[in-house]
Design a protein around this motif. Sequence first.
Motif, PDB file in Angstrom:
ATOM      1  N   HIS A  53      85.145  32.149   7.656  1.00 57.05           N
ATOM      2  CA  HIS A  53      85.437  30.657   8.084  1.00 57.05           C
ATOM      3  C   HIS A  53      86.156  30.530   9.072  1.00 57.05           C
ATOM      4  CE1 HIS A  53      85.608  31.078   3.330  1.00 57.05           C
ATOM      5  NE2 HIS A  53      84.434  30.679   3.560  1.00 57.05           N
ATOM      6  N   ARG A  54      87.126  31.360   9.659  1.00 54.83           N
ATOM      7  CA  ARG A  54      87.762  31.540  10.970  1.00 54.83           C
ATOM      8  C   ARG A  54      86.800  31.306  12.339  1.00 54.83           C
ATOM      9  NH1 ARG A  54      91.332  33.955   7.799  1.00 54.83           N
ATOM     10  NH2 ARG A  54      90.728  36.113   8.361  1.00 54.83           N
ATOM     11  N   PHE A  55      85.757  32.181  12.144  1.00 58.31           N
ATOM     12  CA  PHE A  55      84.909  32.207  13.220  1.00 58.31           C
ATOM     13  C   PHE A  55      83.923  30.972  13.286  1.00 58.31           C
ATOM     14  CE2 PHE A  55      81.014  34.283  15.775  1.00 58.31           C
ATOM     15  CZ  PHE A  55      81.745  34.216  16.933  1.00 58.31           C
ATOM     16  N   PHE A  56      83.518  30.356  11.921  1.00 56.41           N
ATOM     17  CA  PHE A  56      82.745  29.251  11.845  1.00 56.41           C
ATOM     18  C   PHE A  56      83.405  28.179  12.628  1.00 56.41           C
ATOM     19  CE2 PHE A  56      82.271  25.498   9.264  1.00 56.41           C
ATOM     20  CZ  PHE A  56      81.006  25.050   9.785  1.00 56.41           C
ATOM     21  N   ALA A  57      84.853  28.011  12.163  1.00 56.46           N
ATOM     22  CA  ALA A  57      85.726  27.090  12.810  1.00 56.46           C
ATOM     23  C   ALA A  57      85.834  27.115  14.248  1.00 56.46           C
ATOM     24  CB  ALA A  57      87.235  26.991  12.169  1.00 56.46           C
ATOM     25  N   LEU A  58      85.936  28.540  15.031  1.00 56.74           N
ATOM     26  CA  LEU A  58      86.012  28.614  16.148  1.00 56.74           C
ATOM     27  C   LEU A  58      84.648  28.301  16.655  1.00 56.74           C
ATOM     28  CD1 LEU A  58      87.120  30.072  18.570  1.00 56.74           C
ATOM     29  CD2 LEU A  58      85.979  32.110  18.070  1.00 56.74           C
ATOM     30  N   LEU A  59      83.544  28.710  16.244  1.00 54.95           N
ATOM     31  CA  LEU A  59      82.295  28.006  17.033  1.00 54.95           C
ATOM     32  C   LEU A  59      81.976  26.713  16.772  1.00 54.95           C
ATOM     33  CD1 LEU A  59      79.619  30.738  15.392  1.00 54.95           C
ATOM     34  CD2 LEU A  59      80.485  30.267  17.553  1.00 54.95           C
ATOM     35  N   LEU A  60      82.468  25.947  15.866  1.00 53.71           N
ATOM     36  CA  LEU A  60      82.271  24.595  15.860  1.00 53.71           C
ATOM     37  C   LEU A  60      83.079  23.720  17.142  1.00 53.71           C
ATOM     38  CD1 LEU A  60      82.614  23.079  12.286  1.00 53.71           C
ATOM     39  CD2 LEU A  60      80.768  23.354  13.896  1.00 53.71           C
ATOM     40  N   ASP A  61      84.300  24.523  17.377  1.00 52.70           N
ATOM     41  CA  ASP A  61      85.367  24.231  18.501  1.00 52.70           C
ATOM     42  C   ASP A  61      84.337  24.381  19.860  1.00 52.70           C
ATOM     43  OD1 ASP A  61      87.226  23.010  17.043  1.00 52.70           O
ATOM     44  OD2 ASP A  61      88.431  25.061  17.060  1.00 52.70           O
ATOM     45  N   LEU A  62      83.837  25.449  19.680  1.00 50.25           N
ATOM     46  CA  LEU A  62      83.109  25.883  21.211  1.00 50.25           C
ATOM     47  C   LEU A  62      81.852  25.271  21.320  1.00 50.25           C
ATOM     48  CD1 LEU A  62      83.666  29.814  20.949  1.00 50.25           C
ATOM     49  CD2 LEU A  62      85.031  28.140  22.023  1.00 50.25           C
ATOM     50  N   ILE A  63      81.125  24.713  20.494  1.00 50.90           N
ATOM     51  CA  ILE A  63      79.858  24.064  20.707  1.00 50.90           C
ATOM     52  C   ILE A  63      80.246  22.606  20.518  1.00 50.90           C
ATOM     53  CG2 ILE A  63      78.466  26.032  19.599  1.00 50.90           C
ATOM     54  CD1 ILE A  63      77.744  24.403  17.329  1.00 50.90           C
ATOM     55  N   GLY A  64      81.310  22.293  20.018  1.00 51.96           N
ATOM     56  CA  GLY A  64      81.738  20.747  20.098  1.00 51.96           C
ATOM     57  C   GLY A  64      81.072  19.765  21.468  1.00 51.96           C
ATOM     58  N   PRO A  65      81.292  20.364  22.490  1.00 51.50           N
ATOM     59  CA  PRO A  65      80.940  19.548  23.505  1.00 51.50           C
ATOM     60  C   PRO A  65      79.351  19.218  23.567  1.00 51.50           C
ATOM     61  CG  PRO A  65      82.409  21.042  24.411  1.00 51.50           C
ATOM     62  CD  PRO A  65      82.299  21.470  22.992  1.00 51.50           C
ATOM     63  N   GLN A  66      78.702  20.196  22.671  1.00 53.60           N
ATOM     64  CA  GLN A  66      77.246  20.115  22.815  1.00 53.60           C
ATOM     65  C   GLN A  66      76.856  18.951  21.781  1.00 53.60           C
ATOM     66  OE1 GLN A  66      75.038  23.929  23.171  1.00 53.60           O
ATOM     67  NE2 GLN A  66      77.043  24.625  23.763  1.00 53.60           N
ATOM     68  N   LEU A  67      77.822  18.693  20.759  1.00 49.11           N
ATOM     69  CA  LEU A  67      77.540  17.820  19.720  1.00 49.11           C
ATOM     70  C   LEU A  67      77.823  16.459  19.734  1.00 49.11           C
ATOM     71  CD1 LEU A  67      78.589  20.630  17.005  1.00 49.11           C
ATOM     72  CD2 LEU A  67      76.234  20.109  17.743  1.00 49.11           C
ATOM     73  N   THR A  68      77.468  15.947  20.968  1.00 51.68           N
ATOM     74  CA  THR A  68      78.150  14.656  21.234  1.00 51.68           C
ATOM     75  C   THR A  68      77.266  13.532  20.341  1.00 51.68           C
ATOM     76  OG1 THR A  68      76.247  14.473  23.092  1.00 51.68           O
ATOM     77  CG2 THR A  68      78.762  15.239  23.659  1.00 51.68           C
ATOM     78  N   HIS A  69      76.137  14.003  19.842  1.00 51.92           N
ATOM     79  CA  HIS A  69      75.359  12.769  19.101  1.00 51.92           C
ATOM     80  C   HIS A  69      74.833  13.392  17.701  1.00 51.92           C
ATOM     81  CE1 HIS A  69      74.722  10.372  22.880  1.00 51.92           C
ATOM     82  NE2 HIS A  69      74.458  11.572  23.331  1.00 51.92           N
ATOM     83  N   VAL A  70      76.145  13.696  17.111  1.00 48.46           N
ATOM     84  CA  VAL A  70      75.788  14.227  15.503  1.00 48.46           C
ATOM     85  C   VAL A  70      75.799  13.078  14.777  1.00 48.46           C
ATOM     86  CG1 VAL A  70      76.651  15.721  13.604  1.00 48.46           C
ATOM     87  CG2 VAL A  70      77.015  16.367  16.062  1.00 48.46           C
ATOM     88  N   GLU A  71      74.477  12.794  14.137  1.00 45.38           N
ATOM     89  CA  GLU A  71      74.272  11.826  13.126  1.00 45.38           C
ATOM     90  C   GLU A  71      74.312  12.155  11.813  1.00 45.38           C
ATOM     91  OE1 GLU A  71      74.087   8.249  13.434  1.00 45.38           O
ATOM     92  OE2 GLU A  71      74.587   8.749  15.728  1.00 45.38           O
ATOM     93  N   THR A  72      73.768  13.165  11.571  1.00 46.92           N
ATOM     94  CA  THR A  72      73.632  13.785  10.143  1.00 46.92           C
ATOM     95  C   THR A  72      74.091  15.401  10.199  1.00 46.92           C
ATOM     96  OG1 THR A  72      71.830  12.240   9.652  1.00 46.92           O
ATOM     97  CG2 THR A  72      72.004  14.252   8.199  1.00 46.92           C
ATOM     98  N   VAL A  73      74.827  15.592   9.505  1.00 49.37           N
ATOM     99  CA  VAL A  73      75.247  17.050   8.989  1.00 49.37           C
ATOM    100  C   VAL A  73      74.710  17.446   7.502  1.00 49.37           C
ATOM    101  CG1 VAL A  73      77.045  18.702   8.622  1.00 49.37           C
ATOM    102  CG2 VAL A  73      77.103  17.011  10.789  1.00 49.37           C
ATOM    103  N   LEU A  74      74.254  18.609   7.543  1.00 48.68           N
ATOM    104  CA  LEU A  74      73.779  19.219   6.151  1.00 48.68           C
ATOM    105  C   LEU A  74      74.460  20.525   5.953  1.00 48.68           C
ATOM    106  CD1 LEU A  74      72.128  19.116   3.418  1.00 48.68           C
ATOM    107  CD2 LEU A  74      70.317  20.198   4.860  1.00 48.68           C
ATOM    108  N   ASP A  75      75.451  20.453   4.857  1.00 52.35           N
ATOM    109  CA  ASP A  75      76.228  21.640   4.739  1.00 52.35           C
ATOM    110  C   ASP A  75      75.726  22.430   3.398  1.00 52.35           C
ATOM    111  OD1 ASP A  75      78.064  23.540   4.443  1.00 52.35           O
ATOM    112  OD2 ASP A  75      79.730  22.017   4.484  1.00 52.35           O
TER     113      ASP A  75
END
Length: 287
Positions: A41-63
């Motif tokens: 979970h901690r590495f997942f949260a880290l990855l989200l932070d790191l790729i955040g600048p590439q996720l500028t148009h997130v309309e739909t998230v599937l978890d």
Amino acid sequence: MGAGEIHYCTVCRQLVKRPFRPGPNGRPGARCPRCRGLERHRFFALLLDLIGPQLTHVETVLDIAPTPQSISCLSALEPSRYLRLDLGLDNRLVDALGDITRLPVRDACVDLLVCYHVLEHVPDDHAAIAELARVLSPGGLALVQVPIRFGTTTDEDPSAPEAERVVRFGQADHVRYYGDDFEDRLTRHGLSFHRILPADLLGPALCDYLKVEHTEPVWVVRRGPAPVEPLAFPGLISLHDAMLTQLANRTRERDRARRRVEGQRPPRPLQVRIADRVRAGIRARRS
């Protein structure tokens, strides 16, 4: 975690001084005492932070098979649509019940998909991977993690009894333990990927500070051929700054608390100070 050690949890975004608790199967120092997040979970949260600048148009998230930690991290992205989906075999908080081999969403509509520790449970993982490819949007990303032993081929047997599954696959509800051919299964269904190892991205010291497993990979998956340029992580600087800010704040709080304690300490009575001096003089004469 040794006495006095401080770690930074990327899920709850806090410096944690209390010892981390055991994880599944008694794994030491795995679970954050604040948010109960594990290493993945901690590495997942880290990855989200790191790729955040590439996720500028997130309309739909599937978890798929969401956890409290993934829900917290993904909700922070504020997507237009956030669908939490699971089979419904436990008490997970979900928006819809569904099977990963027949996802109830239309083609090419998911901008960010999370599939963490799911595929090892699915008897027909080829059907599941084909569904991931079907629902990902052209510019979408999927974060995928499975248990894997590099240097081997996948060991699988959905018909194995539970006791055998525990020995071979690590859990009674697992039907395989992936090997080197896992990545072939992704590419066979038109997916490309970057495999990211925490130690390669962060280095051993930062892995230890963040309490993430050094060698537990995550696959960042896309539809179609992989881009020529490698993944960039401009968010790593922001993460570093956030940790330093937390550490500086904690240090200031500790210093203020120490000054308050020292300022409140009552002065020693005059009689006690005089007695100490007399005893010190007596000891000096005896020596």
